[in-house]
Scaffold this motif. Structure first.
Motif, PDB file in Angstrom:
ATOM      1  N   LYS A 283      61.220  23.056 -13.610  1.00  0.00           N
ATOM      2  CA  LYS A 283      62.602  22.693 -13.942  1.00  0.00           C
ATOM      3  C   LYS A 283      62.928  23.219 -15.331  1.00  0.00           C
ATOM      4  N   PRO A 284      64.146  23.743 -15.526  1.00  0.00           N
ATOM      5  CA  PRO A 284      64.525  24.200 -16.859  1.00  0.00           C
ATOM      6  C   PRO A 284      64.620  23.025 -17.831  1.00  0.00           C
ATOM      7  N   TYR A 285      64.416  23.318 -19.098  1.00  0.00           N
ATOM      8  CA  TYR A 285      64.498  22.273 -20.109  1.00  0.00           C
ATOM      9  C   TYR A 285      65.918  21.745 -20.281  1.00  0.00           C
ATOM     10  N   GLY A 286      66.900  22.586 -20.053  1.00  0.00           N
ATOM     11  CA  GLY A 286      68.291  22.143 -20.138  1.00  0.00           C
ATOM     12  C   GLY A 286      68.867  22.229 -21.537  1.00  0.00           C
ATOM     13  N   GLU A 287      69.891  21.429 -21.751  1.00  0.00           N
ATOM     14  CA  GLU A 287      70.628  21.435 -23.010  1.00  0.00           C
ATOM     15  C   GLU A 287      69.712  21.111 -24.192  1.00  0.00           C
ATOM     16  N   GLY A 288      69.934  21.812 -25.282  1.00  0.00           N
ATOM     17  CA  GLY A 288      69.143  21.574 -26.484  1.00  0.00           C
ATOM     18  C   GLY A 288      67.880  22.419 -26.553  1.00  0.00           C
ATOM     19  N   HIS A 289      67.649  23.266 -25.536  1.00  0.00           N
ATOM     20  CA  HIS A 289      66.436  24.097 -25.512  1.00  0.00           C
ATOM     21  C   HIS A 289      66.639  25.376 -26.311  1.00  0.00           C
ATOM     22  N   ARG A 290      65.607  25.747 -27.023  1.00  0.00           N
ATOM     23  CA  ARG A 290      65.584  27.043 -27.700  1.00  0.00           C
ATOM     24  C   ARG A 290      64.163  27.555 -27.743  1.00  0.00           C
ATOM     25  N   CYS A 291      64.018  28.865 -27.724  1.00  0.00           N
ATOM     26  CA  CYS A 291      62.707  29.502 -27.872  1.00  0.00           C
ATOM     27  C   CYS A 291      62.564  29.945 -29.326  1.00  0.00           C
ATOM     28  N   VAL A 292      61.371  29.763 -29.850  1.00  0.00           N
ATOM     29  CA  VAL A 292      61.093  30.177 -31.221  1.00  0.00           C
ATOM     30  C   VAL A 292      59.942  31.180 -31.170  1.00  0.00           C
ATOM     31  N   PRO A 293      60.260  32.482 -31.069  1.00  0.00           N
ATOM     32  CA  PRO A 293      59.208  33.502 -31.065  1.00  0.00           C
ATOM     33  C   PRO A 293      58.673  33.701 -32.483  1.00  0.00           C
ATOM     34  N   LEU A 294      57.373  33.834 -32.571  1.00  0.00           N
ATOM     35  CA  LEU A 294      56.731  34.019 -33.872  1.00  0.00           C
ATOM     36  C   LEU A 294      56.051  35.383 -33.911  1.00  0.00           C
ATOM     37  N   LEU A 295      55.630  35.811 -35.082  1.00  0.00           N
ATOM     38  CA  LEU A 295      55.052  37.135 -35.256  1.00  0.00           C
ATOM     39  C   LEU A 295      53.602  37.057 -35.740  1.00  0.00           C
ATOM     40  N   PRO A 296      52.663  36.681 -34.855  1.00  0.00           N
ATOM     41  CA  PRO A 296      51.257  36.624 -35.250  1.00  0.00           C
ATOM     42  C   PRO A 296      50.678  38.036 -35.383  1.00  0.00           C
ATOM     43  N   ALA A 297      49.550  38.144 -36.056  1.00  0.00           N
ATOM     44  CA  ALA A 297      48.879  39.434 -36.206  1.00  0.00           C
ATOM     45  C   ALA A 297      48.400  39.962 -34.852  1.00  0.00           C
ATOM     46  N   LYS A 298      48.020  39.060 -33.956  1.00  0.00           N
ATOM     47  CA  LYS A 298      47.546  39.465 -32.625  1.00  0.00           C
ATOM     48  C   LYS A 298      48.176  38.572 -31.566  1.00  0.00           C
ATOM     49  N   GLY A 299      48.492  39.169 -30.439  1.00  0.00           N
ATOM     50  CA  GLY A 299      48.977  38.398 -29.305  1.00  0.00           C
ATOM     51  C   GLY A 299      50.408  37.922 -29.475  1.00  0.00           C
ATOM     52  N   THR A 300      50.743  36.934 -28.654  1.00  0.00           N
ATOM     53  CA  THR A 300      52.096  36.387 -28.613  1.00  0.00           C
ATOM     54  C   THR A 300      52.040  34.875 -28.790  1.00  0.00           C
ATOM     55  N   LEU A 301      52.900  34.358 -29.645  1.00  0.00           N
ATOM     56  CA  LEU A 301      53.069  32.919 -29.834  1.00  0.00           C
ATOM     57  C   LEU A 301      54.556  32.606 -29.790  1.00  0.00           C
ATOM     58  N   VAL A 302      54.939  31.721 -28.868  1.00  0.00           N
ATOM     59  CA  VAL A 302      56.331  31.320 -28.728  1.00  0.00           C
ATOM     60  C   VAL A 302      56.358  29.814 -28.497  1.00  0.00           C
ATOM     61  N   LEU A 303      57.250  29.135 -29.181  1.00  0.00           N
ATOM     62  CA  LEU A 303      57.419  27.699 -28.964  1.00  0.00           C
ATOM     63  C   LEU A 303      58.675  27.458 -28.137  1.00  0.00           C
ATOM     64  N   ASP A 304      58.571  26.568 -27.168  1.00  0.00           N
ATOM     65  CA  ASP A 304      59.749  26.044 -26.477  1.00  0.00           C
ATOM     66  C   ASP A 304      60.062  24.707 -27.138  1.00  0.00           C
ATOM     67  N   VAL A 305      61.283  24.589 -27.623  1.00  0.00           N
ATOM     68  CA  VAL A 305      61.702  23.418 -28.382  1.00  0.00           C
ATOM     69  C   VAL A 305      62.960  22.836 -27.739  1.00  0.00           C
ATOM     70  N   VAL A 306      62.979  21.529 -27.550  1.00  0.00           N
ATOM     71  CA  VAL A 306      64.150  20.846 -27.014  1.00  0.00           C
ATOM     72  C   VAL A 306      64.549  19.757 -28.009  1.00  0.00           C
ATOM     73  N   ASN A 307      65.747  19.888 -28.543  1.00  0.00           N
ATOM     74  CA  ASN A 307      66.251  18.917 -29.526  1.00  0.00           C
ATOM     75  C   ASN A 307      65.227  18.662 -30.628  1.00  0.00           C
ATOM     76  N   ASP A 308      64.689  19.741 -31.160  1.00  0.00           N
ATOM     77  CA  ASP A 308      63.722  19.723 -32.268  1.00  0.00           C
ATOM     78  C   ASP A 308      62.364  19.135 -31.897  1.00  0.00           C
ATOM     79  N   ARG A 309      62.082  19.004 -30.612  1.00  0.00           N
ATOM     80  CA  ARG A 309      60.768  18.540 -30.162  1.00  0.00           C
ATOM     81  C   ARG A 309      60.034  19.714 -29.509  1.00  0.00           C
ATOM     82  N   ILE A 310      58.830  19.985 -29.972  1.00  0.00           N
ATOM     83  CA  ILE A 310      58.031  21.071 -29.421  1.00  0.00           C
ATOM     84  C   ILE A 310      57.487  20.622 -28.060  1.00  0.00           C
TER      85      ILE A 310
END
Length: 106
Positions: free
Chosen positions: A63-90
């Motif tokens: 199910k989608p997270y819905g309203e208040g969702h945002r992705c926070v892509p980060l720039l690590p030295a290796k690989g991929t790190l992305v946070l899914d955040v809903v209303n400031d909750r990781i």
């Protein structure tokens, strides 16, 4: 109850330290502070050998997270790190194409 799940910082202190630094670089200080309290609810069960992602909150799978969702892509030295955040909750820490993390049991 989510308090019954272990803290991600106890299972993966290096990951939390890296995420904290990357979030601060991106100007996401509040999220960096919240990382200290995220729980290891479950690990991703997609089956991809390059995925070590972590659910940090209970949510309805598929199910989608819905309203208040945002992705926070980060720039690590290796690989991929992305946070899914809903209303400031990781809710989810996407960890892809990185060296194996051990302890992947909630």
């Amino acid at each position: 109850m989510e308090q019954d799940y272990p803290l991600v910082r106890d299972a993966f202190p290096d990951l939390i330290a890296e995420l904290t630094t990357l979030l601060e670089v991106e100007g996401e200080r509040e999220l960096a502070l919240r990382l200290r309290h995220v729980r290891l609810v479950s690990v991703c069960d997609c089956g991809d050998d390059f995925c070590q992602s972590i659910h940090t909150a209970v949510s309805q799978q598929g199910k989608p997270y819905g309203e208040g969702h945002r992705c926070v892509p980060l720039l690590p030295a290796k690989g991929t790190l992305v946070l899914d955040v809903v209303n400031d909750r990781i809710m989810y820490i996407e960890v892809l194409n990185r060296a194996p993390m051990y302890n992947l049991q909630p």
